[in-house]
Design an enzyme around this catalytic site. Sequence first.
Site, short mmCIF file in Angstrom:
data_model
loop_
_atom_site.label_atom_id
_atom_site.label_comp_id
_atom_site.label_asym_id
_atom_site.label_seq_id
_atom_site.Cartn_x
_atom_site.Cartn_y
_atom_site.Cartn_z
N SER A 97 22.85 -3.18 -35.32
CA SER A 97 21.57 -3.71 -34.86
C SER A 97 21.51 -4.07 -33.38
CB SER A 97 21.19 -4.94 -35.69
OG SER A 97 20.80 -4.55 -36.98
N LYS A 100 18.76 -2.53 -31.48
CA LYS A 100 17.40 -3.07 -31.39
C LYS A 100 17.03 -3.52 -29.97
CE LYS A 100 16.89 -4.49 -36.25
NZ LYS A 100 18.14 -4.04 -36.88
N SER A 154 16.70 -9.69 -36.63
CA SER A 154 17.21 -8.34 -36.89
C SER A 154 16.53 -7.72 -38.11
CB SER A 154 18.73 -8.39 -37.08
OG SER A 154 19.33 -7.20 -36.62
#
Length: 310
Positions: A97, A100, A154
């Site tokens: 993640s 992101k 997240s």
Amino acid sequence: MKIYKTLGMVWTGVALAFASAPAVANDMDVLGQFLEQNFPVQNDPLEAFALNHADQVEAQAALAGPLLSSQSALIFNNKTGEVLYQKNPDRVMPIASISKLMSAMVVLDAHLDMNEPITITEAEIDRLKGTGSRLSIGTTLTRGELLHLSLMSSENRATHALGRTYPGGMSAFVAAMNAKAQSLGMTSSRFYEPTGLNFQNVSTARDLNRMVAAASKYPLIRKNSTSNYGSVWTANGRQNYKNSNALVREGSWNIELQKTGYIREAGRSMVVKANVQNQPITIVLLNSPSSTTRVNDARKIESWMLQRRS
């Protein structure tokens, strides 16, 4: 090596002293006399020698760097441009993640309307890892709210919806992610989708340091990634969210930007831009065994930096 040479000289001298001492001489007296003659101090010579050796070992440890559980790590001084510590900084690894942050930059670079409503659809269901989400199908949030949940908690469906509604669709979004990476000099990084659920999203600690530097120039990324609370209305009612990073939740660190990441192939990873021991640094930690070891690595770095200053 200097420590071992010094110890060797000391024990050689001790051996000679013992050889020339009477058989009835007390061993500790002989050692004490030798140290008193060769290392004159006001305090007890045995104690002084032991303390001196401990200080040297501690100094060596401070220079060597912290003992981290993460397989790859980098500590970068953002003021001086100095790499303070590195461990496998060029090893290409899945980043989960942490992807992101790149997704957020692509969204903001497009200057899209943050107030535009976006509805979560079945396209957002994770069919790769089978992860769940509290953003139920049919939930409608603004682009700004989705970006907040993506960076703070997240939230994978939020991130996927941001990519899906990008001009040109998901393929254009992923292409923009890779183009952005290349423009930042992230030559060892590749992105296949926006969430990081795909283990083919890879990078290195050195590349991620560049990405953190770029992402920190976006006020909204700094604000959202360090936010500690969010509440949104979904199709299943109100849902409350907290930050995915324990360091943010605890509130003891002065953090400017952060992002955590986890999939099985990537382990527990984290990037943090913060002021630690009055130094502006970026910390990259990749593939730590657990959430606990990931946070403990950050705390070890804090302690190590205190040692370096003293």
